[in-house]
Design an enzyme around this catalytic site. Structure first.
Site, PDB file in Angstrom:
ATOM      1  N   ASP A 113      -4.699 -38.093   4.047  1.00 20.92           N
ATOM      2  CA  ASP A 113      -4.803 -37.825   5.482  1.00 20.92           C
ATOM      3  C   ASP A 113      -5.487 -39.001   6.176  1.00 20.92           C
ATOM      4  O   ASP A 113      -6.588 -39.396   5.809  1.00 20.92           O
ATOM      5  CB  ASP A 113      -5.599 -36.540   5.717  1.00 20.92           C
ATOM      6  CG  ASP A 113      -5.384 -35.956   7.095  1.00 20.92           C
ATOM      7  OD1 ASP A 113      -5.523 -36.702   8.081  1.00 20.92           O
ATOM      8  OD2 ASP A 113      -5.074 -34.760   7.198  1.00 20.92           O
ATOM      9  N   SER A 126      -2.381 -34.038  12.513  1.00 22.89           N
ATOM     10  CA  SER A 126      -2.047 -33.647  11.135  1.00 22.89           C
ATOM     11  C   SER A 126      -1.100 -32.458  11.087  1.00 22.89           C
ATOM     12  O   SER A 126      -0.259 -32.367  10.186  1.00 22.89           O
ATOM     13  CB  SER A 126      -3.327 -33.309  10.367  1.00 22.89           C
ATOM     14  OG  SER A 126      -4.131 -34.447  10.199  1.00 22.89           O
ATOM     15  N   THR A 129      -3.091 -29.657   7.302  1.00 21.19           N
ATOM     16  CA  THR A 129      -2.105 -30.164   6.335  1.00 21.19           C
ATOM     17  C   THR A 129      -1.725 -29.120   5.289  1.00 21.19           C
ATOM     18  O   THR A 129      -0.539 -28.815   5.133  1.00 21.19           O
ATOM     19  CB  THR A 129      -2.609 -31.457   5.682  1.00 21.19           C
ATOM     20  OG1 THR A 129      -2.833 -32.439   6.704  1.00 21.19           O
ATOM     21  CG2 THR A 129      -1.585 -31.995   4.689  1.00 21.19           C
ATOM     22  N   ASP A 151      -9.339 -39.228   6.423  1.00 24.55           N
ATOM     23  CA  ASP A 151      -9.201 -39.043   7.868  1.00 24.55           C
ATOM     24  C   ASP A 151     -10.557 -38.882   8.545  1.00 24.55           C
ATOM     25  O   ASP A 151     -10.819 -39.466   9.605  1.00 24.55           O
ATOM     26  CB  ASP A 151      -8.330 -37.812   8.115  1.00 24.55           C
ATOM     27  CG  ASP A 151      -8.236 -37.416   9.574  1.00 24.55           C
ATOM     28  OD1 ASP A 151      -7.637 -38.174  10.348  1.00 24.55           O
ATOM     29  OD2 ASP A 151      -8.757 -36.347   9.933  1.00 24.55           O
ATOM     30  N   HIS A 203     -12.284 -40.970  11.589  1.00 22.83           N
ATOM     31  CA  HIS A 203     -12.751 -40.408  12.863  1.00 22.83           C
ATOM     32  C   HIS A 203     -14.207 -40.776  13.129  1.00 22.83           C
ATOM     33  O   HIS A 203     -14.593 -41.039  14.279  1.00 22.83           O
ATOM     34  CB  HIS A 203     -12.615 -38.886  12.852  1.00 22.83           C
ATOM     35  CG  HIS A 203     -11.231 -38.389  13.137  1.00 22.83           C
ATOM     36  ND1 HIS A 203     -10.577 -38.639  14.319  1.00 22.83           N
ATOM     37  CD2 HIS A 203     -10.372 -37.645  12.387  1.00 22.83           C
ATOM     38  CE1 HIS A 203      -9.374 -38.079  14.301  1.00 22.83           C
ATOM     39  NE2 HIS A 203      -9.225 -37.472  13.128  1.00 22.83           N
ATOM     40  N   HIS A 226      -0.639 -39.780   9.073  1.00 24.34           N
ATOM     41  CA  HIS A 226      -0.842 -40.716  10.176  1.00 24.34           C
ATOM     42  C   HIS A 226      -1.982 -41.626   9.756  1.00 24.34           C
ATOM     43  O   HIS A 226      -2.618 -41.420   8.720  1.00 24.34           O
ATOM     44  CB  HIS A 226      -1.218 -39.970  11.467  1.00 24.34           C
ATOM     45  CG  HIS A 226      -2.371 -39.038  11.299  1.00 24.34           C
ATOM     46  ND1 HIS A 226      -3.670 -39.473  11.155  1.00 24.34           N
ATOM     47  CD2 HIS A 226      -2.428 -37.682  11.188  1.00 24.34           C
ATOM     48  CE1 HIS A 226      -4.471 -38.448  10.971  1.00 24.34           C
ATOM     49  NE2 HIS A 226      -3.745 -37.334  10.975  1.00 24.34           N
TER      50      HIS A 226
END
Length: 362
Positions: free
Chosen positions: A44, A85, A138, A257, A261, A300
């Site tokens: 992710d 996601s 996800t 991920d 962030h 992504h």
């Protein structure tokens, strides 16, 4: 004479190569074997710089070096140029391009059958593993159908009667500390699951497995999560591979991920290295088994992560970020095993589903 030569040459060429036209490309279509099993690993938020970090910061050689077939996936959602996601995982799980926040529903919020639901009808075993909560976007997109990704208790309610044979991650609070006072852990047991909430089992079982080892997300690697992801992946493969008709397993390295962030390079890189180690588990099995396709990609990219030179020192890397959100960059896809060549090239995220499901079709 020249006209006869070109006609003969064209006939000979057409007799030797079967040609398909797909997504505006012409490619050879040799007869090939289909895999019995597919392992899909999703990092992710993992872009190419995140992958590259595993080459520079790992103690061992990166498992990404073992792949020969590499492609690129376009990630936009139907609602936005930059996906979240939920929309991306829905594209992978269902082949449907949808809006940000959607969990296995289309633009009209109508449920779309997932790859887990489809292949289960063929008696193919299925599994889901995540370092986030198991009801996060996800993993949820492979078994649940809701209009908004944060409907966590609604998502959890899909699992007891789902077709999944093995799942592992966090999120126990959405099963036994619910607003509606239901105890879904008991429902899981009634539906044939062996439930583990304290530790990862050390051996396989004849029962389906529900493994929930944290109230919400699993701890960070920096907080001592240890080998949960590679060990859970190994256990899932051992259990699911007992099924003579094959299996589908989705494994998510969720917190790559979250490091993006947070613009926290140490967090991101530690999660990336854990994901890399997990890829090694899948590849080791695939090499021994000979009938398993391993696919590694991302939903992504997060953080606009780069491995820049530190000032003018080209021998020193300074990880940096350009955003606290997602980016629109394409993400890499790596494949190994029977039919791996199908996954090279550049294509939409929905095509990943179409490519996978075609390999399970009988």
């Amino acid at each position: 004479m020249s006209k006869i030569f070109f006609v003969v040459a064209a006939l000979l060429l057409s007799s030797c190569v079967a040609v398909n036209v797909s997504e505006n490309k012409i490619e050879a279509s040799p007869i090939k074997n289909k895999p019995k099993n597919i392992i899909l690993l999703i990092g992710d938020g993992m872009g190419l710089s995140q992958v590259s970090a595993s080459f520079f910061y790992g103690e061992n050689s990166s498992n990404f070096e073992k792949f020969n077939t590499v492609g690129l996936i376009k990630t936009s959602a139907s609602s936005d140029l930059i996906t979240d996601s939920a929309a991306s995982a829905t594209a992978y799980a269902t082949g449907e391009k949808t809006y940000n926040g959607a969990i296995a529903v289309n633009n009209d919020t109508i449920s779309v059958e997932t790859i887990v639901e489809k292949v289960s009808k063929q008696n193919i075993a299925t599994g889901i593993i995540s370092t986030s909560s198991i009801v996060h976007a996800t993993p949820a997109s492979f078994y649940a159908h809701v209009k908004q990704r944060r409907m966590y208790e609604d998502i959890a309610a899909f699992l007891p009667t789902s077709d999944i044979d093995f799942f592992a991650g966090g999120g126990s609070q959405f099963f036994n500390k619910r607003k509606d006072k239901k105890n879904l852990l008991e429902d899981l047991k009634l539906n044939g699951f062996e439930v583990s909430t304290t530790s990862l089992p050390t051996s396989t079982s004849s029962k389906k497995q529900a493994i929930l080892l944290a109230d919400d997300a699993m701890p960070k690697m920096l907080e001592g999560r240890g080998d949960f992801l590679p060990d859970a992946t190994k256990l899932a493969i051992e259990q699911l591979s007992k099924n003579e008709d094959g299996f589908f397993l989705m494994v998510e390295g969720s917190q790559i991920d979250w490091g993006g962030h947070a613009n926290d390079a140490e967090y991101l890189i530690s999660e990336q290295l854990d994901f890399d180690k997990t890829i090694g588990v899948a590849l080791d099995f695939a090499k021994r088994n000979g009938n398993t396709l391993v696919i590694v990609t991302a939903d992504h990219e997060t953080g606009g992560f780069t491995l820049a030179a530190e000032d003018d020192n080209y021998n020193s890397i300074k990880p940096s970020f350009s955003t606290g959100g997602h980016s629109a960059t394409m993400v890499p896809v790596f494949s190994y095993g029977p039919s791996e060549e199908d996954f090279g090239g550049i294509y939409e995220n929905t095509s990943l589903f179409n490519k996978m499901i075609s390999l399970f079709e009988q």
